[in-house]
Structure formats: C-alpha cells, structure tokens
Design a protein around this motif. Structure first.
Motif, mmCIF file in Angstrom:
data_model
loop_
_atom_site.group_PDB
_atom_site.id
_atom_site.type_symbol
_atom_site.label_atom_id
_atom_site.label_comp_id
_atom_site.label_asym_id
_atom_site.label_seq_id
_atom_site.Cartn_x
_atom_site.Cartn_y
_atom_site.Cartn_z
ATOM 1 N N GLN A 45 -3.746 -5.009 3.504
ATOM 2 C CA GLN A 45 -3.092 -5.949 2.594
ATOM 3 C C GLN A 45 -4.088 -6.970 2.063
ATOM 4 O OE1 GLN A 45 0.224 -5.644 1.626
ATOM 5 N NE2 GLN A 45 -0.435 -7.101 0.063
ATOM 6 N N LEU A 84 -6.801 1.024 2.548
ATOM 7 C CA LEU A 84 -6.803 -0.391 2.176
ATOM 8 C C LEU A 84 -5.848 -1.198 3.047
ATOM 9 C CD1 LEU A 84 -6.802 -0.105 -1.722
ATOM 10 C CD2 LEU A 84 -8.765 -0.339 -0.181
ATOM 11 N N ASN A 119 -5.164 -5.297 -5.816
ATOM 12 C CA ASN A 119 -3.919 -4.668 -6.255
ATOM 13 C C ASN A 119 -3.939 -4.408 -7.757
ATOM 14 O OD1 ASN A 119 -1.105 -3.826 -6.059
ATOM 15 N ND2 ASN A 119 -0.640 -5.765 -7.069
ATOM 16 N N LEU A 130 -7.382 4.808 -1.068
ATOM 17 C CA LEU A 130 -6.203 3.963 -1.231
ATOM 18 C C LEU A 130 -5.486 3.770 0.099
ATOM 19 C CD1 LEU A 130 -4.295 2.455 -3.171
ATOM 20 C CD2 LEU A 130 -3.120 4.629 -3.575
ATOM 21 N N ARG A 148 0.823 -1.206 0.000
ATOM 22 C CA ARG A 148 0.000 0.000 0.000
ATOM 23 C C ARG A 148 0.856 1.255 0.000
ATOM 24 N NH1 ARG A 148 -3.154 0.720 5.337
ATOM 25 N NH2 ARG A 148 -1.016 1.134 5.950
ATOM 26 N N LEU A 200 -6.013 -5.689 -0.846
ATOM 27 C CA LEU A 200 -5.228 -5.696 -2.078
ATOM 28 C C LEU A 200 -5.008 -7.103 -2.615
ATOM 29 C CD1 LEU A 200 -2.582 -3.025 -1.035
ATOM 30 C CD2 LEU A 200 -4.339 -2.742 -2.790
#
Length: 287
Positions: free
Chosen positions: A122, A120, A142, A117, A5, A125
């Motif tokens: 992990q 977020l 991602n 963004l 991120r 993503l």
C-alpha cells in the motif's frame, strides 16, 4: 475491505483476459494489415514512430499496438518507478514481427507486469514516485499503475476493433455459407480442417438450425468461438433447449469454462436466467 492492490489486479486480469481472447487465431496477414495509407507498423524489425508524431497521429496496425503493449508492460519503469528492481528473468521487450511471436512476447510481458503489480505494498501505491519518474515524480504509485492499466485497456480495445474491421473486409467462404444453409459442399474435408470451430461459430451467430447438420458432418462439438465460447455454453445461455439437449446427448463437455468469466454451461444458464436450461443441465449432472 478489499485492498487497493487487489482491485488493481482484478481490473488488470479482466482487461488482459479480454485482450488475450481477442488475439486468439491472429494471422500474420491480420497482424500487419494496413486499412489505410500512412499507417504506423513494424517494418524491417523496427516499430514506426516519431518523438513528435503527426497531428492527428497515424493509424496503427495490430503489430504496432501489440509491440507497444509489450513495451509498456515490461518496461523497467513498471518496477523502478514503484521503488522495486526488475528480476533477471524479466528481460526487456524485443520487437516481434509475426503474430505468433507477438502473442508469445505479450504473454511474457503481462506475466512480468502482473508479478510486479502483485508485489506492491500500500505504501508503494500511496507515496510519490520521486525523481526517477521525472515530471511525474509528484504523482503516486497508484496513479502510475492506473496509467499502465489504461494503456492495456485502450490498446487492447483498439486491437479488437481492428480485428473486427479486418473480418468485415473479408468475404465469407462460399463453402461455409453452404454449410450454414444446410448444404454439403464438395470440399467438406477442407472446411473441417480450416474451420473446426464452425459449430461454435454457428451458435455464436444464433444459427441454431445449422448446429445439427454440422454435428452430423463431424465438426468438433467442443471447439470454441472467437471469444472462447463453446456451443453448449451459448445454447445454455440463450435458453435454446432443443439445441442444448442435442449437444449434451452428443457428448458436449459440461465442465468447459469460458475464458472471460470462467463459467460452465450451467453457469451460463443461471447468469442469463434460463431456468429450463439450468434444470436440464442439473438433471444431467452438470455443476
């Protein structure tokens, strides 16, 4: 180890700052300029478009590109496809028909995207986006984040190129040309009002000979070039010691940072390996 991120945020901010600098001073004429017939633009408050566009696609104006970027960054899907919900203050993008309104809208759209963004995890993503993302449901969050960044990067680059093309079509003001050649035009007051950044413009063009007379004629010492650079930053980075000393003695701001790299004049001297300029700036108390 840097989290994914944080890498995405770093790339996003870099691309954003580059675009934001490139649209500084954008005029309504540039905003709507059509360099060729058949351009897509903003007309009667709406963006030109077609679900099945011509092949090849039409050339698009800066107005079209900036409005498209607002749509991309602020769309609900940049929250919902990651499994999050938009906030009430996010709103939805609206078509902007002037340069100033578009830049204001773009600032808001980017703030929305960046906050989403940054929120977020992990897991957001890594996991597939699922049914809500339709045919992209098997792709990871991602992958989608990278798609949004690709939109920001390539449309931002296109906006910069169109501004370059527009500038190349314009004839330079004869009075500005006279000033850069060391002459004093009759309409000096007008040029000072319309082009207050001429000292920085001269430095950016490496017209170091033009800097002293421009300063003597009252042009702003700390005004910025099109890319947000001051004359003292440019002189320091270029190792132009004589001009650098002139600017410093005339009171140039040694704490000013450029918008892309956030470097002061001393930072510019160090980055571009100009030891004499760096030593002089240190002697003058620069940091």
């Amino acid at each position: 180890m840097t989290e994914l991120r944080e890498d995405l945020l770093g790339l996003s901010d870099f691309a954003w700052e580059r675009l934001r600098t490139r649209v500084e001073g954008l005029t309504d004429e540039e905003f709507s300029w059509e360099p060729m017939p058949g351009c897509w633009s903003i007309r009667d408050g709406k963006a030109d478009g077609d679900a099945l566009p011509p092949d090849p696609p039409p050339f698009t104006t800066i107005s079209w590109r900036l409005n498209h970027l607002m749509d991309v960054l602020q769309a609900e899907r940049t929250a919902t496809w990651f499994g999050h919900q938009p906030l009430p203050d996010d709103g939805l993008p609206t078509t902007r028909t002037t340069a100033a309104a578009a830049i204001e809208g773009l600032d808001h759209a980017y703030a929305v995207w960046r906050r989403r963004l940054a929120a977020l995890s992990q897991d957001d993503l890594d996991r597939p986006m699922g049914e809500l993302a339709g045919r992209y449901g098997k792709d990871s969050g991602n992958t989608f984040a990278l798609h949004i960044l690709d939109e920001l990067i390539h449309h931002g680059a296109e906006v910069g190129v169109v501004r370059d093309l527009y500038r190349g079509q314009q004839s330079e003001d004869p009075s500005v040309t006279a000033l850069l050649n060391g002459d004093r035009p009759a309409d000096l007051d007008r040029v000072r009002t319309e082009r207050p950044s001429l000292v920085a413009e001269a430095a950016a063009a490496k017209r170091w000979d033009a800097v002293p007379p421009l300063l003597a004629l009252g042009f702003a010492i700390d005004a910025r070039s099109a890319l947000g650079r001051t004359a003292v930053q440019l002189a320091a980075g270029s190792g132009e010691l004589e001009t650098l000393k002139l600017l410093v003695e005339a009171g140039a701001d040694l704490t000013a940072e450029d918008p892309a790299f956030h470097a002061t004049p001393l930072g510019w001297a160090r980055y571009f390996d100009q030891p004499d300029a760096a030593a002089y700036l240190l002697e003058k108390g620069a940091r």
